[in-house]
Design an enzyme around this catalytic site. Structure first.
Site, PDB file in Angstrom:
ATOM      1  N   ARG A 163      -2.425 -39.060   8.270  1.00 43.97           N
ATOM      2  CA  ARG A 163      -3.480 -38.042   8.461  1.00 43.97           C
ATOM      3  C   ARG A 163      -4.102 -38.180   9.854  1.00 43.97           C
ATOM      4  NH1 ARG A 163      -1.096 -37.283   4.485  1.00 43.97           N
ATOM      5  NH2 ARG A 163      -1.880 -36.884   2.396  1.00 43.97           N
ATOM      6  N   SER A 237      -9.444 -32.908   0.181  1.00 40.85           N
ATOM      7  CA  SER A 237      -9.902 -34.307   0.162  1.00 40.85           C
ATOM      8  C   SER A 237     -10.933 -34.505   1.266  1.00 40.85           C
ATOM      9  CB  SER A 237      -8.728 -35.253   0.428  1.00 40.85           C
ATOM     10  OG  SER A 237      -7.678 -34.969  -0.451  1.00 40.85           O
ATOM     11  N   GLU A 333     -12.109 -37.464   6.206  1.00 43.18           N
ATOM     12  CA  GLU A 333     -10.932 -36.754   6.718  1.00 43.18           C
ATOM     13  C   GLU A 333     -11.359 -35.414   7.326  1.00 43.18           C
ATOM     14  OE1 GLU A 333      -7.258 -36.527   4.225  1.00 43.18           O
ATOM     15  OE2 GLU A 333      -7.473 -34.365   4.527  1.00 43.18           O
TER      16      GLU A 333
END
Ligand code: FAD
Ligand code: NAP
Length: 337
Positions: A163, A237, A333
């Site tokens: 990520r 998320s 994130e």
């Protein structure tokens, strides 16, 4: 160029946060990037906006928001095994996945139904169900605001990680990604080992495995589990799954024998952040219009009129409680504006 001023960004972010942009422009052609850079009247602070599915607007956005509408897909080259597609950055990611599948080109089918644009895919190296965008990205082209030029970045230049990429690090806010070249496979390798995919394929009674069947399975799983941003505001998320040392993990295992983990590197394991958050009692929590989704504790939701500040505050409380209980620092994130 149609410049707008002080417009609400509520329709442009999947959290549905009502904050304004000082200046806003729709980017219809890549050449407009140079025009924007050369226009002395425009602010120098520029924010690239795609589908707004990975941002949290914590306050009014000063400067210029450039909304990516660059469209087009062309075949750069092909051979008997692969096809190289140049995709303009404003194309919708899921539509690209469907287009590839309809042509029998494999590699991104596990990434079906991820919201957002193609241009944002390299930013956090989007991933799901055991596949990451970096596996098919050949190169990325972007406008460099300081260099005032389009620059090509090879896959290696992008420094892709979990990520993560150079566009979240050294090049953060310095590049506007205008197109991406993907190398897709004419002869597929199927990735079905991850989580519930195999089970879903069996439930669907698939006679012959195909990239379409995999995408259908992923779509079915995602639709049953994740909140639809059109119904409940969210950005997927909110936190990354943390990677911790194996020593730290073994220590936690003595108190929490059921703690899940997945391999990360030789010395580290990945622990699902959703599990940690759930253990701290947050799943299904609601305060005003902010909350933690009842089916997936990794997803923070806006039930209506939550502000970005309130969501930020809730995320801070979650970070603190996980740190206190497990000694693990969760990293957000979602990109906070
Ligand atoms: P935006 O939210 O508009 O932007 C995100 C960041 O990228 C911002 O900082 C922005 O400035 C920057 N950016 C965007 N476009 C450009 C550009 N052209 N050039 C330079 N910078 C740019 N992510 C996953 O990885 N896997 C998943 O499975 C997944 N599932 C999701 C499910 C749901 C329901 C939701 C709401 C989100 C999910 N996400 C997932 C997160 C999100 O969809 C991805 O990160 C997606 O790539 C964001 O695309 P976007 O166009 O909406 O980006
Ligand atoms: P899940 O299947 O409930 O699994 C929980 C977590 O455990 C996932 O985040 C995943 O890490 C990890 N995991 C599960 N099986 C794994 C395996 N075989 N190998 C390695 N790691 C494994 O997760 P979910 O919430 O339903 O999401 C399913 C997939 O969609 C995941 O890949 C997830 O990343 C992706 N997703 C991402 C977002 C986002 O906004 N980033 C939102 C929704 C879904 P990974 O996340 O590293 O895969």
């Amino acid at each position: 160029m149609q410049l707008q001023q002080n417009i609400s960004l509520k329709p442009f972010n999947t959290f549905g946060i009502d904050e304004s942009a000082e200046y806003f422009v729709e980017l219809e052609h890549a050449a407009m990037l140079e025009e924007i850079a050369n226009d002395a009247a425009l602010p120098k602070q520029v924010h690239a906006l795609g589908g707004g599915s990975n941002i949290l607007l914590s306050k009014a956005v000063s400067g210029l928001v450039v909304h990516n509408k660059l469209k087009g897909i062309v075949i750069e080259k092909e051979d008997s095994e692969h096809v190289w597609l140049r995709v303009e950055a404003g194309e919708i990611w899921h539509e690209l996945v469907m287009y590839a599948i309809s042509n029998g080109w494999a590699g991104i089918e596990n990434l079906a139904l991820i919201p957002g644009t193609v241009g944002a895919a390299p930013i956090q190296n989007i991933g799901a169900y055991g596949v990451e965008a970096k596996e098919t990205i050949e190169s990325v082209t972007g406008w460099h605001w300081e260099e005032r030029a389009f620059i090509d970045y090879t896959n290696a230049d992008c420094n892709f990680g979990y990520r993560d990429s150079i566009f979240k690090g050294r090049l953060k806010d310095k590049i506007f990604i205008s197109s991406v070249i993907f190398k897709l496979n004419k002869k597929p390798t199927f990735h079905t080992a991850y989580g519930p995919i195999q089970h879903e394929l069996e439930r669907m009674n698939i006679a012959e495995l195909s990239i379409k069947a995999i995408a259908d399975a992923v779509i079915a799983i995602r639709s049953s589990k994740l909140p639809d941003p059109k119904k409940i505001g969210n950005a997927g998320s909110f936190f990354k799954n943390p990677a911790i040392s194996t020593e730290h993990f073994e220590m936690l295992q003595t108190n929490y024998p059921g703690i899940p983990c997945y391999p990360f590197s030789e010395t580290m394991v990945k622990v699902p952040a959703g599990w940690l958050i759930e253990q701290c009692g947050w799943k299904g929590y609601r305060k005003g219009d902010t909350g933690v989704h009842e089916k997936q504790a990794l997803v923070i939701v806006n039930y209506g009129k939550a502000s970005g500040e309130e969501i930020w505050a809730l995320s801070g409380e979650i970070v603190e409680s996980v740190k206190e209980r497990f000694g693990i620092s969760l990293e957000r994130e979602v990109q906070v504006w």
